[in-house]
Scaffold this motif. Structure first.
Motif, PDB file in Angstrom:
ATOM      1  N   GLY A 240      -4.543  -2.267   3.434  1.00  0.00           N
ATOM      2  CA  GLY A 240      -5.804  -2.545   4.096  1.00  0.00           C
ATOM      3  C   GLY A 240      -5.709  -3.330   5.378  1.00  0.00           C
ATOM      4  O   GLY A 240      -6.474  -3.107   6.317  1.00  0.00           O
ATOM      5  N   HIS A 241      -4.761  -4.254   5.445  1.00  0.00           N
ATOM      6  CA  HIS A 241      -4.749  -5.186   6.574  1.00  0.00           C
ATOM      7  C   HIS A 241      -4.332  -4.541   7.890  1.00  0.00           C
ATOM      8  O   HIS A 241      -4.548  -5.116   8.956  1.00  0.00           O
ATOM      9  N   LYS A 242      -3.759  -3.350   7.835  1.00  0.00           N
ATOM     10  CA  LYS A 242      -3.407  -2.642   9.074  1.00  0.00           C
ATOM     11  C   LYS A 242      -4.553  -1.765   9.588  1.00  0.00           C
ATOM     12  O   LYS A 242      -4.468  -1.221  10.689  1.00  0.00           O
ATOM     13  N   MET A 243      -5.624  -1.613   8.802  1.00  0.00           N
ATOM     14  CA  MET A 243      -6.748  -0.749   9.194  1.00  0.00           C
ATOM     15  C   MET A 243      -8.028  -1.574   9.353  1.00  0.00           C
ATOM     16  O   MET A 243      -9.094  -1.190   8.890  1.00  0.00           O
ATOM     17  N   VAL A 244      -7.912  -2.716  10.026  1.00  0.00           N
ATOM     18  CA  VAL A 244      -8.968  -3.682  10.334  1.00  0.00           C
ATOM     19  C   VAL A 244      -9.615  -4.260   9.082  1.00  0.00           C
ATOM     20  O   VAL A 244     -10.682  -4.872   9.147  1.00  0.00           O
ATOM     21  N   GLY A 245      -8.979  -4.098   7.936  1.00  0.00           N
ATOM     22  CA  GLY A 245      -9.455  -4.694   6.701  1.00  0.00           C
ATOM     23  C   GLY A 245      -8.694  -5.975   6.395  1.00  0.00           C
ATOM     24  O   GLY A 245      -7.808  -6.392   7.143  1.00  0.00           O
ATOM     25  N   PRO A 246      -9.028  -6.612   5.267  1.00  0.00           N
ATOM     26  CA  PRO A 246      -8.368  -7.857   4.898  1.00  0.00           C
ATOM     27  C   PRO A 246      -6.984  -7.626   4.313  1.00  0.00           C
ATOM     28  O   PRO A 246      -6.623  -6.504   3.921  1.00  0.00           O
ATOM     29  N   SER A 247      -6.202  -8.684   4.227  1.00  0.00           N
ATOM     30  CA  SER A 247      -4.949  -8.636   3.477  1.00  0.00           C
ATOM     31  C   SER A 247      -5.270  -8.779   1.991  1.00  0.00           C
ATOM     32  O   SER A 247      -6.392  -9.090   1.592  1.00  0.00           O
ATOM     33  N   GLY A 248      -4.265  -8.531   1.161  1.00  0.00           N
ATOM     34  CA  GLY A 248      -4.453  -8.660  -0.278  1.00  0.00           C
ATOM     35  C   GLY A 248      -5.069  -7.446  -0.933  1.00  0.00           C
ATOM     36  O   GLY A 248      -5.438  -7.495  -2.107  1.00  0.00           O
ATOM     37  N   ILE A 249      -5.179  -6.330  -0.205  1.00  0.00           N
ATOM     38  CA  ILE A 249      -5.733  -5.109  -0.771  1.00  0.00           C
ATOM     39  C   ILE A 249      -4.976  -3.905  -0.218  1.00  0.00           C
ATOM     40  O   ILE A 249      -4.721  -3.814   0.987  1.00  0.00           O
ATOM     41  N   GLY A 250      -4.572  -3.032  -1.115  1.00  0.00           N
ATOM     42  CA  GLY A 250      -3.912  -1.795  -0.739  1.00  0.00           C
ATOM     43  C   GLY A 250      -4.421  -0.680  -1.621  1.00  0.00           C
ATOM     44  O   GLY A 250      -5.260  -0.895  -2.509  1.00  0.00           O
ATOM     45  N   VAL A 251      -3.904   0.510  -1.417  1.00  0.00           N
ATOM     46  CA  VAL A 251      -4.391   1.682  -2.138  1.00  0.00           C
ATOM     47  C   VAL A 251      -3.220   2.578  -2.531  1.00  0.00           C
ATOM     48  O   VAL A 251      -2.309   2.814  -1.724  1.00  0.00           O
ATOM     49  N   LEU A 252      -3.265   3.051  -3.749  1.00  0.00           N
ATOM     50  CA  LEU A 252      -2.438   4.179  -4.152  1.00  0.00           C
ATOM     51  C   LEU A 252      -3.371   5.335  -4.457  1.00  0.00           C
ATOM     52  O   LEU A 252      -4.287   5.204  -5.278  1.00  0.00           O
ATOM     53  N   TRP A 253      -3.173   6.444  -3.772  1.00  0.00           N
ATOM     54  CA  TRP A 253      -3.825   7.690  -4.168  1.00  0.00           C
ATOM     55  C   TRP A 253      -2.803   8.529  -4.899  1.00  0.00           C
ATOM     56  O   TRP A 253      -1.640   8.642  -4.473  1.00  0.00           O
ATOM     57  N   GLY A 254      -3.226   9.113  -6.022  1.00  0.00           N
ATOM     58  CA  GLY A 254      -2.355  10.025  -6.743  1.00  0.00           C
ATOM     59  C   GLY A 254      -3.160  11.184  -7.292  1.00  0.00           C
ATOM     60  O   GLY A 254      -4.369  11.049  -7.566  1.00  0.00           O
ATOM     61  N   ARG A 255      -2.512  12.317  -7.473  1.00  0.00           N
ATOM     62  CA  ARG A 255      -3.187  13.445  -8.109  1.00  0.00           C
ATOM     63  C   ARG A 255      -3.662  13.022  -9.500  1.00  0.00           C
ATOM     64  O   ARG A 255      -2.923  12.373 -10.247  1.00  0.00           O
ATOM     65  N   GLY A 256      -4.876  13.401  -9.830  1.00  0.00           N
ATOM     66  CA  GLY A 256      -5.479  12.925 -11.066  1.00  0.00           C
ATOM     67  C   GLY A 256      -4.640  13.185 -12.295  1.00  0.00           C
ATOM     68  O   GLY A 256      -4.483  12.314 -13.161  1.00  0.00           O
ATOM     69  N   GLU A 257      -4.051  14.362 -12.399  1.00  0.00           N
ATOM     70  CA  GLU A 257      -3.281  14.670 -13.605  1.00  0.00           C
ATOM     71  C   GLU A 257      -1.970  13.894 -13.656  1.00  0.00           C
ATOM     72  O   GLU A 257      -1.467  13.583 -14.742  1.00  0.00           O
ATOM     73  N   LEU A 258      -1.447  13.508 -12.505  1.00  0.00           N
ATOM     74  CA  LEU A 258      -0.246  12.673 -12.497  1.00  0.00           C
ATOM     75  C   LEU A 258      -0.587  11.241 -12.897  1.00  0.00           C
ATOM     76  O   LEU A 258       0.155  10.605 -13.661  1.00  0.00           O
ATOM     77  N   LEU A 259      -1.687  10.706 -12.369  1.00  0.00           N
ATOM     78  CA  LEU A 259      -2.108   9.363 -12.767  1.00  0.00           C
ATOM     79  C   LEU A 259      -2.382   9.313 -14.270  1.00  0.00           C
ATOM     80  O   LEU A 259      -2.076   8.311 -14.936  1.00  0.00           O
ATOM     81  N   ALA A 260      -2.955  10.373 -14.813  1.00  0.00           N
ATOM     82  CA  ALA A 260      -3.221  10.406 -16.244  1.00  0.00           C
ATOM     83  C   ALA A 260      -1.933  10.390 -17.055  1.00  0.00           C
ATOM     84  O   ALA A 260      -1.878   9.828 -18.164  1.00  0.00           O
ATOM     85  N   ALA A 261      -0.873  10.979 -16.511  1.00  0.00           N
ATOM     86  CA  ALA A 261       0.398  11.071 -17.235  1.00  0.00           C
ATOM     87  C   ALA A 261       1.247   9.815 -17.114  1.00  0.00           C
ATOM     88  O   ALA A 261       2.156   9.605 -17.928  1.00  0.00           O
ATOM     89  N   MET A 262       0.960   8.976 -16.122  1.00  0.00           N
ATOM     90  CA  MET A 262       1.797   7.800 -15.870  1.00  0.00           C
ATOM     91  C   MET A 262       1.439   6.648 -16.804  1.00  0.00           C
ATOM     92  O   MET A 262       0.262   6.419 -17.091  1.00  0.00           O
TER      93      MET A 262
END
Length: 425
Positions: A240-262
């Motif tokens: 987040g902090h590199k896209m004019v947002g605050p530090s302390g926040i990030g994102v993982l996007w994953g395909r739904g069926e992969l996230l379900a399997a992890m």
């Protein structure tokens, strides 16, 4: 300092700069701040600052567990931020957006899933004979987790080399990505070279080999339109902090069926479905990966950052940075003994330019630019030491541009670099 009112890319830079209070700050000695370090961390607009302040002062409560008004308001705002991020990056489903504390945690989350005894999906089995592929241009956050995974499981870590021009060397891709490969994890855009990597080419080979692809998009999501569904990767991490947002926040996007399997990465409150003394069942993604009290206000601030960038227009942001990068490459090319590390043209590159000055250590360059001209750049190996070793240098000076920068600021950088050379002449 003069500021172009409206660029040919369509950005009203003067108006944008007024949104960022820190950019009007004067440094000691009445020097204006010239901030060319957004690749490290971007500055924050009032719209983000005020959104976070307003939530903390009037709506703050814990999320997902409080039955009172404040808890409901916080939960609604937190989940609304997830919706905003899903829309901003073109995620097919909001439930594919996992909030982490930064991109490093997101990358570690995926690495932890491989070879984890708590999981049973064959795609995440990892052991001797299996292979992990990264590249020589990666940030340490996309190197160290895979080193740890290889050591933990006995798998082999391999990597793409980098050409002299700062591009991925794809000449050995068919051997490098093979039937033993379980995952390929590379930067979408290099934080040192500015290189935008050829995802389509790598993805095609990944699919042939039956492997998975993870992209570190920390340097691309803030700077150009993102469409994760079209990108085709299995996982994407950004911060987040590199896209004019605050530090302390990030994102993982994953395909739904992969996230379900992890399997879950961290255990604790709110990531569970039910708990007994001898076992637990887990909530579905994304909450399965968001144990404990999350970075509530930071996520809401990240949602505000997505709103801000959307209102500006990511196509315009990308075009503006392209103009700045072209201007910078030409101007820097006229400085004697300056060597750009990375592509020297605009093909598949972003607004990050790293360079060396012959006979002058980057730490001295950065110090003089700051002390004498108020120019903030980054110096060092930028958490990419193996890449610097590949080019035979200990460090570089890095200027990185964003929507609020101007050609006048690049002129100031060039004047400063000429002064540095005179100091060491």
């Amino acid at each position: 300092m003069g500021v172009t009112t409206v660029t040919s890319a369509g950005l009203d830079v003067e108006r944008i700069r007024k949104d960022f209070p820190i950019l009007s700050r004067e440094l000691p000695g009445d020097r204006p701040l010239i901030y060319l370090d957004s690749g490290n961390s971007a500055q924050k607009p009032l719209q983000v600052i005020e959104t976070m302040r307003e939530h903390m002062s009037a709506h703050y409560g814990n999320v997902g567990r409080a039955m009172h008004v404040l808890g409901a308001e916080s939960t609604e705002a937190y989940e609304a931020a997830r919706d905003k991020i899903a829309a901003f990056v073109g995620a097919p489903s909001r439930d594919e957006i996992v909030f982490t504390k930064n991109a490093s945690e997101a990358l570690n989350l995926v690495a932890y899933a491989f070879g984890n005894p708590a999981g049973d999906d064959p795609r995440f089995r990892m052991g001797p004979g299996d292979e992990i592929v990264i590249s020589e241009m990666e940030h340490h956050s996309n190197i160290v987790p895979w080193q740890l995974l290889a050591r933990r499981t006995g798998a082999t870590l391999r990597w793409f080399p980098v050409t002299d021009e700062g591009r991925l060397d794809l000449s050995g891709i068919d051997d490098l990505i093979n039937e033993r490969t379980k995952i390929v994890s590379i930067a979408h855009q290099s934080n040192v070279l500015g290189t935008v990597n050829p995802v389509d080419t790598v993805l095609a080979r990944v699919r042939e080999a039956g492997a998975l692809l993870l992209l570190d998009a920390s340097q691309s999501v803030p700077h150009r339109p993102a469409d994760f569904a079209a990108l085709g990767a299995d996982f994407v991490a950004f911060t987040g902090h590199k896209m004019v947002g605050p530090s302390g926040i990030g994102v993982l996007w994953g395909r739904g069926e992969l996230l379900a399997a992890m399997p879950p990465f961290l255990g604790g409150g709110e990531m569970i479905e039910a708990v007994w003394m001898d076992h637990s069942t887990y909530a579905p993604a994304p909450h399965k990966f968001e144990a404990g009290t999350p970075p509530i206000v930071e996520a809401i601030g990240l949602g505000a950052a997505a709103d801000y960038l959307t209102s500006v227009g990511m196509e315009a942001v990308a075009a503006h940075e392209r103009e700045l990068t072209a201007y910078a490459l030409e101007a820097l090319g006229e400085i004697p003994s300056l060597r750009v590390i990375g592509p020297t043209d605009l093909e598949a590159r972003g607004g990050t330019v790293s360079f060396t000055l012959a006979g002058i250590h980057p730490h001295d360059v950065g110090q003089i630019l700051d002390d004498a001209f108020g120019v903030a750049v980054r110096v060092g190996h930028h958490c990419a030491r193996p890449l610097h070793l590949r080019f035979g240098i200990p460090a570089t000076t890095r200027a990185s541009f964003y929507l609020y920068n101007t050609t006048s600021e690049i002129d100031a950088l060039v004047r400063g670099l000429h002064h540095v050379q005179k100091v060491f002449a």
